[in-house]
Design a protein around this motif. Structure first.
Motif, PDB file in Angstrom:
ATOM      1  N   SER A 259      38.257  43.416  54.598  1.00 33.30           N
ATOM      2  CA  SER A 259      39.137  44.053  55.628  1.00 33.30           C
ATOM      3  C   SER A 259      40.159  45.001  54.765  1.00 33.30           C
ATOM      4  CB  SER A 259      40.034  43.073  56.357  1.00 33.30           C
ATOM      5  OG  SER A 259      40.769  42.239  55.459  1.00 33.30           O
ATOM      6  N   ASP A 260      41.365  45.417  55.725  1.00 35.24           N
ATOM      7  CA  ASP A 260      42.323  46.144  54.841  1.00 35.24           C
ATOM      8  C   ASP A 260      41.690  47.541  54.405  1.00 35.24           C
ATOM      9  OD1 ASP A 260      44.067  44.290  55.865  1.00 35.24           O
ATOM     10  OD2 ASP A 260      44.257  43.173  53.944  1.00 35.24           O
ATOM     11  N   ASN A 261      42.037  47.779  52.945  1.00 31.97           N
ATOM     12  CA  ASN A 261      41.769  48.937  52.240  1.00 31.97           C
ATOM     13  C   ASN A 261      41.045  48.511  51.164  1.00 31.97           C
ATOM     14  OD1 ASN A 261      43.362  50.921  53.761  1.00 31.97           O
ATOM     15  ND2 ASN A 261      45.178  49.793  52.597  1.00 31.97           N
ATOM     16  N   ALA A 262      40.018  47.573  51.328  1.00 26.63           N
ATOM     17  CA  ALA A 262      39.088  46.872  50.263  1.00 26.63           C
ATOM     18  C   ALA A 262      37.907  48.153  50.060  1.00 26.63           C
ATOM     19  CB  ALA A 262      38.670  45.543  50.610  1.00 26.63           C
ATOM     20  N   VAL A 263      37.443  48.152  48.853  1.00 33.08           N
ATOM     21  CA  VAL A 263      36.781  49.263  48.591  1.00 33.08           C
ATOM     22  C   VAL A 263      35.532  48.615  47.755  1.00 33.08           C
ATOM     23  CG1 VAL A 263      36.093  51.425  47.391  1.00 33.08           C
ATOM     24  CG2 VAL A 263      38.202  51.309  48.833  1.00 33.08           C
ATOM     25  N   ILE A 264      34.307  48.689  48.031  1.00 31.55           N
ATOM     26  CA  ILE A 264      33.026  48.502  47.335  1.00 31.55           C
ATOM     27  C   ILE A 264      32.306  49.978  47.152  1.00 31.55           C
ATOM     28  CG2 ILE A 264      30.715  47.495  46.959  1.00 31.55           C
ATOM     29  CD1 ILE A 264      31.984  45.176  48.902  1.00 31.55           C
ATOM     30  N   VAL A 265      32.289  49.980  45.724  1.00 29.82           N
ATOM     31  CA  VAL A 265      31.692  51.748  45.502  1.00 29.82           C
ATOM     32  C   VAL A 265      31.077  51.621  44.092  1.00 29.82           C
ATOM     33  CG1 VAL A 265      33.934  52.175  44.226  1.00 29.82           C
ATOM     34  CG2 VAL A 265      32.569  54.148  45.372  1.00 29.82           C
ATOM     35  N   ASN A 266      30.029  52.572  44.174  1.00 28.30           N
ATOM     36  CA  ASN A 266      29.292  52.882  43.115  1.00 28.30           C
ATOM     37  C   ASN A 266      28.461  51.741  42.418  1.00 28.30           C
ATOM     38  OD1 ASN A 266      29.900  55.531  43.329  1.00 28.30           O
ATOM     39  ND2 ASN A 266      31.565  55.452  41.878  1.00 28.30           N
ATOM     40  N   ASN A 267      27.887  50.737  43.199  1.00 32.28           N
ATOM     41  CA  ASN A 267      27.079  49.747  42.569  1.00 32.28           C
ATOM     42  C   ASN A 267      25.685  49.877  42.851  1.00 32.28           C
ATOM     43  OD1 ASN A 267      29.550  47.668  42.035  1.00 32.28           O
ATOM     44  ND2 ASN A 267      29.879  48.447  44.234  1.00 32.28           N
ATOM     45  N   THR A 268      24.746  49.183  42.034  1.00 33.62           N
ATOM     46  CA  THR A 268      23.580  49.441  42.122  1.00 33.62           C
ATOM     47  C   THR A 268      22.604  48.084  42.090  1.00 33.62           C
ATOM     48  OG1 THR A 268      24.017  51.581  40.732  1.00 33.62           O
ATOM     49  CG2 THR A 268      21.369  50.508  40.941  1.00 33.62           C
ATOM     50  N   ALA A 269      21.529  48.017  42.953  1.00 27.93           N
ATOM     51  CA  ALA A 269      20.635  46.982  42.972  1.00 27.93           C
ATOM     52  C   ALA A 269      19.283  47.465  43.392  1.00 27.93           C
ATOM     53  CB  ALA A 269      21.253  45.907  43.920  1.00 27.93           C
ATOM     54  N   GLU A 270      18.394  46.491  43.403  1.00 23.54           N
ATOM     55  CA  GLU A 270      17.200  46.687  44.110  1.00 23.54           C
ATOM     56  C   GLU A 270      17.209  46.693  45.766  1.00 23.54           C
ATOM     57  OE1 GLU A 270      13.881  47.265  42.706  1.00 23.54           O
ATOM     58  OE2 GLU A 270      15.322  47.766  41.089  1.00 23.54           O
ATOM     59  N   ASN A 271      18.005  45.533  46.185  1.00 29.76           N
ATOM     60  CA  ASN A 271      18.110  45.504  47.604  1.00 29.76           C
ATOM     61  C   ASN A 271      19.664  45.209  47.546  1.00 29.76           C
ATOM     62  OD1 ASN A 271      15.197  45.107  48.616  1.00 29.76           O
ATOM     63  ND2 ASN A 271      15.323  43.543  46.660  1.00 29.76           N
ATOM     64  N   GLY A 272      20.313  45.807  48.668  1.00 31.52           N
ATOM     65  CA  GLY A 272      21.988  45.918  48.860  1.00 31.52           C
ATOM     66  C   GLY A 272      22.506  46.276  47.706  1.00 31.52           C
ATOM     67  N   GLY A 273      22.622  47.665  47.590  1.00 29.95           N
ATOM     68  CA  GLY A 273      23.309  48.313  46.481  1.00 29.95           C
ATOM     69  C   GLY A 273      24.942  47.837  46.262  1.00 29.95           C
TER      70      GLY A 273
END
Length: 438
Positions: A259-273
């Motif tokens: 929530s709020d201004n939380a950020v998930i950015v520029n991550n890498t995976a086989e499934n669910g980057g």
């Protein structure tokens, strides 16, 4: 009571040896600040006991002095650098908690009613093989206001504990609250929330960690709340580059809210980057999942077999083989928010630039599979400017797609269905769930 060998300056006790440090801790009858005047190597764990309230700091504001644990290598008897007993409080404010190279033990172990507060300094260079992890094992309360937790790892000796978490492990009622600081470059997750643990991240950065599941955070059996200005960036994993939420098929499962201004950015995976949602995941406020990459399914988010509720926030600029924004093999409810500018254009897949909704058979362990039915319900929100070969906005691959309202517009498909397409295609499959390793 102050031992005659201790030196008192500026209202603190200054120590230069293990003996002086232990004397200062043992004789503290009230809240006490102990200042390291040099690096100190320990022969055995430093135990904070008997309801002590201790602050450890350095007489060096540029290069913090080190507290070095496990002065000899003994894999059968790992030595934690510091142990915080029940009812005790330890503040770290400008020291480095580490180990001799090749030695094993947690940097800090916090017992059930113990409290650890990291204000400044580092917890780094710790390795734990017998029980997994390395930096902090927290069964009590851990507050991270600043500082750095970095370069901790699992020696890989015990495969059953390889997902314990090498930066921070919170479990068995342990509560971890992070409002600042950095957790980076740890192996087997920056943070792992085990059974009945909790993690609230309202600030700070989790970056450049690696793992099998959950490069940044693995919510294995507890709850993870990401809010405020928290940032998870540049982490890598097989499943869930930024965050992995464990399913509840044979365990209690994890949960995640953003929530709020939380950020998930520029991550890498086989499934669910960005996020692998195996159980319960909710996204609201102005939260952002952006520019993540999955080599297979779900550039921004992979859902399966759990549930994902999007009420507001933005899933933007993510890339995958199928499901650039979201790959849903579970229950995805969209009542608001925006899914935009995501891409699925690989010739080997290319389905669902915004959302790929599908049914798959997922392998639990060899010769044991179950059927995952994708249900996507849209009552509001916007899916726009996404690109794929098939189904620029949404591709429904024999799943259930219920659309009561909401906007799907200005998407682009190279071959079929700019906004929405459907059909039966050979699915690339859900990930193998590694129950046998946990």
């Amino acid at each position: 009571m102050i031992n005659s060998e201790d030196t008192i300056l500026d209202g603190t006790i200054h120590v230069r040896s293990e003996k002086e440090l232990r004397n200062a801790v043992d004789n503290a009858l009230e809240p006490t600040i102990i200042t390291l005047d040099k690096d100190i190597k320990l022969a055995k764990s430093l135990v904070i006991s008997a309801n002590k309230n201790i602050t450890l700091t350095s007489n060096n504001n540029v290069n913090f002095f080190k507290l070095i644990g496990a002065s000899k290598h003994d894999p059968d008897n790992p030595q934690d650098t510091i142990i915080v007993n029940d009812g005790c409080i330890l503040r770290l404010d400008g020291i480095i908690v580490t180990h001799v190279s090749g030695a094993e033990g947690w940097g800090v172990f916090v017992e059930f009613d113990g409290v650890l507060i990291l204000l400044d300094g580092e917890i780094s260079g710790n390795t734990m093989g017998l029980f997994g992890g390395g930096g902090v094992a927290n069964f009590g309360t851990f507050e991270m206001v600043g500082g750095l937790i970095t370069n901790n790892e699992d020696s890989g000796v015990n495969l059953a504990t390889r997902y314990v978490g090498d930066g921070v492990y919170a479990a068995h009622g342990g509560s971890f609250v992070m409002s600042g600081g950095i957790i980076s470059n740890n192996k087997d997750s920056g943070v792992n929330i085990g059974y009945w643990g909790s993690f609230v991240m309202s600030g700070g950065v989790i970056a450049n960690n690696t793992a099998g599941c959950g490069g940044g955070v693995c919510a294995f059996g507890g709850h993870f709340e990401m809010c405020g200005d928290a940032l998870i960036v540049n982490n890598t994993a097989e499943n869930g580059g930024g965050v992995f939420v464990n399913h509840a098929l044979t365990s209690c499962g994890g949960s995640f809210s953003m929530s709020d201004n939380a950020v998930i950015v520029n991550n890498t995976a086989e499934n669910g980057g960005g996020v692998y949602g195996g159980n319960t995941f909710e996204m609201c406020g102005d939260a952002l999942i952006a520019n993540n990459t999955a080599n297979r399914n779900g550039g921004g988010i992979y859902v399966g077999p759990g549930s994902f509720e999007l009420s507001s926030g933005k899933i933007y600029g993510n890339t995958a083989l199928d499901g650039g924004g979201v790959c849903n093999n579970g229950n995805f409810t969209m009542s608001g928010g925006v899914i935009a500018d995501n891409t699925a254009i690989d010739d080997a897949g290319g389905h669902g630039g915004g959302v790929y909704n599908s049914n798959v058979f997922a392998e639990v362990k060899p010769d044991d599979t179950f059927f995952v039915s994708g249900l996507f319900s849209m009552s509001n929100g916007v899916i726009t400017n996404n690109t794929a070969i098939y189904g620029g906005g949404v591709y429904n691959n024999d799943g259930i797609f219920n659309r009561a309202s909401g906007v799907i517009t200005n998407n682009n498909a190279v071959s079929k269905g700019n906004d929405v397409a459907s059909g039966s295609v050979v699915d690339h499959g859900a990930p193998t769930f590694p129950f046998t390793r946990w």
